[in-house]
Design a protein around this motif. Structure first.
Motif, PDB file in Angstrom:
ATOM      1  N   GLY A   1      40.365 129.299 -63.067  1.00 24.31           N
ATOM      2  CA  GLY A   1      39.283 128.779 -62.245  1.00 24.31           C
ATOM      3  C   GLY A   1      39.151 127.282 -62.417  1.00 24.31           C
ATOM      4  N   GLY A   2      40.303 126.603 -62.508  1.00 28.95           N
ATOM      5  CA  GLY A   2      40.299 125.189 -62.891  1.00 28.95           C
ATOM      6  C   GLY A   2      40.443 124.196 -61.769  1.00 28.95           C
ATOM      7  N   ALA A   3      40.405 124.656 -60.514  1.00 26.33           N
ATOM      8  CA  ALA A   3      40.674 123.752 -59.401  1.00 26.33           C
ATOM      9  C   ALA A   3      39.484 122.888 -59.012  1.00 26.33           C
ATOM     10  CB  ALA A   3      41.142 124.552 -58.189  1.00 26.33           C
TER      11      ALA A   3
ATOM     12  N   ILE B   1      46.572 124.553 -64.612  1.00 19.57           N
ATOM     13  CA  ILE B   1      45.367 124.867 -63.850  1.00 19.57           C
ATOM     14  C   ILE B   1      45.682 126.058 -62.948  1.00 19.57           C
ATOM     15  CG2 ILE B   1      43.765 124.051 -62.091  1.00 19.57           C
ATOM     16  CD1 ILE B   1      44.288 121.201 -63.131  1.00 19.57           C
ATOM     17  N   ALA B   2      45.016 127.179 -63.192  1.00 15.89           N
ATOM     18  CA  ALA B   2      45.261 128.399 -62.425  1.00 15.89           C
ATOM     19  C   ALA B   2      44.033 128.734 -61.601  1.00 15.89           C
ATOM     20  CB  ALA B   2      45.601 129.549 -63.372  1.00 15.89           C
ATOM     21  N   ASP B   3      44.232 128.981 -60.316  1.00 18.18           N
ATOM     22  CA  ASP B   3      43.085 129.199 -59.437  1.00 18.18           C
ATOM     23  C   ASP B   3      43.516 129.993 -58.206  1.00 18.18           C
ATOM     24  OD1 ASP B   3      40.161 127.529 -59.331  1.00 18.18           O
ATOM     25  OD2 ASP B   3      40.800 128.494 -57.467  1.00 18.18           O
ATOM     26  N   TYR B   4      42.584 130.749 -57.663  1.00 16.73           N
ATOM     27  CA  TYR B   4      42.850 131.476 -56.423  1.00 16.73           C
ATOM     28  C   TYR B   4      43.162 130.508 -55.292  1.00 16.73           C
ATOM     29  CZ  TYR B   4      42.513 135.331 -53.094  1.00 16.73           C
ATOM     30  OH  TYR B   4      42.801 136.282 -52.136  1.00 16.73           O
ATOM     31  N   ASN B   5      42.491 129.365 -55.315  1.00 19.52           N
ATOM     32  CA  ASN B   5      42.765 128.291 -54.346  1.00 19.52           C
ATOM     33  C   ASN B   5      43.945 127.484 -54.873  1.00 19.52           C
ATOM     34  OD1 ASN B   5      42.823 126.093 -52.633  1.00 19.52           O
ATOM     35  ND2 ASN B   5      40.597 125.828 -52.600  1.00 19.52           N
ATOM     36  N   VAL B   6      45.150 127.972 -54.606  1.00 25.33           N
ATOM     37  CA  VAL B   6      46.347 127.372 -55.208  1.00 25.33           C
ATOM     38  C   VAL B   6      46.573 125.949 -54.711  1.00 25.33           C
ATOM     39  CG1 VAL B   6      47.922 128.353 -53.473  1.00 25.33           C
ATOM     40  CG2 VAL B   6      48.768 127.774 -55.768  1.00 25.33           C
ATOM     41  N   ASP B   7      46.227 125.663 -53.462  1.00 21.44           N
ATOM     42  CA  ASP B   7      46.405 124.299 -52.951  1.00 21.44           C
ATOM     43  C   ASP B   7      45.544 123.312 -53.724  1.00 21.44           C
ATOM     44  OD1 ASP B   7      48.228 125.165 -51.056  1.00 21.44           O
ATOM     45  OD2 ASP B   7      46.708 125.382 -49.477  1.00 21.44           O
ATOM     46  N   ALA B   8      44.299 123.705 -54.002  1.00 19.74           N
ATOM     47  CA  ALA B   8      43.408 122.840 -54.774  1.00 19.74           C
ATOM     48  C   ALA B   8      43.893 122.699 -56.211  1.00 19.74           C
ATOM     49  CB  ALA B   8      41.982 123.382 -54.741  1.00 19.74           C
ATOM     50  N   ALA B   9      44.437 123.782 -56.771  1.00 21.03           N
ATOM     51  CA  ALA B   9      44.958 123.727 -58.140  1.00 21.03           C
ATOM     52  C   ALA B   9      46.129 122.761 -58.236  1.00 21.03           C
ATOM     53  CB  ALA B   9      45.378 125.122 -58.592  1.00 21.03           C
ATOM     54  N   LYS B  10      47.026 122.836 -57.273  1.00 21.20           N
ATOM     55  CA  LYS B  10      48.189 121.946 -57.279  1.00 21.20           C
ATOM     56  C   LYS B  10      47.779 120.505 -57.009  1.00 21.20           C
ATOM     57  CE  LYS B  10      51.703 125.371 -56.122  1.00 21.20           C
ATOM     58  NZ  LYS B  10      52.759 125.793 -55.170  1.00 21.20           N
TER      59      LYS B  10
END
Length: 266
Positions: free
Chosen positions: A13-15, A35-44
């Motif tokens: 939940g780091g995004a 950083i692992a998050d369901y919103n992968v674009d925001a995480a990257k």
């Protein structure tokens, strides 16, 4: 600089919000971050920003409701950086439309919140601890909530799921302390993350401000800095604790704000 130098952290939940704050602060103090998050674009995007500033970070997809996804995130972190010494379990969900009082709560929502808010913490620890043992120790930080310590008119499942996180934190600390693994929690009150700022009407913020002991609201870095302390060796003799970071909102007689107003007008 260097408070977590040489350490490797996985932040779920780091995004955005609290998770992103903790990730940035740990990188600034020398850690390598996934950083692992369901919103992968925001995480990257968050990871790319950290790299642009000179840190080491990766972003990847995480579905905290799925055990395999959590297991894969842990495995990726170890494969990418060679170890895992800090785990920040920060995923949490809520739904004010379905998570109501105990008579009217949607029972499927109860199951969903228990799975995402509590079971994801269990699974993160389950998969990370063997790697921490291999590395000679580590620090686990779990995001609880002040909802774990006080009743409310709604959010029955959320409060129960976060109370479970508080006690699970104690169990993990007791079970793996001899392996030099510490496990602590942080319980935020109202924190002005972007999501909170966008969703809470000014009138609601005014209600919280009225009952805070401090004359301001919390920011994401207030939690991020607490996580940083718990991740670092500065807290090497602290384990099994959940630190309440809530501006004194819950510590006093609940009528004190109204009573002070009465005295001022008397």
């Amino acid at each position: 600089m260097g408070r977590v130098s040489g350490k490797v952290a996985l932040v779920t939940g780091g995004a955005s919000g609290i998770g992103l704050s903790a990730a940035r602060l740990m990188v600034r103090e020398g850690a390598k971050i996934v950083i692992a998050d369901y919103n992968v674009d925001a995480a990257k995007e968050a990871a790319e920003h950290i790299v642009h500033e000179g840190g080491e970070a990766e972003g990847l997809f995480l579905d905290a409701s799925q055990a395999d996804s959590i297991k894969d995130a842990v495995a990726y972190t170890v494969e990418r950086y060679g170890s895992l010494t800090i785990l920040f379990n920060n995923v949490g969900v809520t739904n004010l439309k379905k998570d109501l009082d105990v008579v009217n709560i949607d029972l499927d929502e109860w199951d969903r919140l228990m799975n995402v808010n509590t079971k994801s913490v269990l699974l993160g620890c389950r998969f990370a601890i063997p790697h921490m043992v291999e590395s000679g120790g580590g620090s686990i930080i779990n995001t609880a909530s002040m909802a774990a310590f006080a009743g409310d008119s709604v959010r029955s499942a959320y409060g129960a799921s976060k109370a479970a996180v508080v006690n699970l934190t104690r169990y993990i600390a007791a079970q793996y302390g001899k392996d030099k693994i510490r496990c602590n929690g942080v319980a935020p009150g109202l924190i002005l993350t972007p999501a909170a700022k966008n969703s809470m009407p000014p009138a609601v913020l005014d209600i919280f401000a009225k009952y805070n002991a401090l004359p301001y609201h919390g920011e994401a870095d207030d939690i991020g800095n607490t996580v940083l302390i718990l991740a670092s060796d500065e807290s090497k003799f602290i384990t099994g604790q959940t630190i309440q970071v809530e501006g004194g909102h819950y510590m006093a007689n609940p009528s004190i704000a109204d009573f002070n107003q009465f005295l001022a007008q008397a």
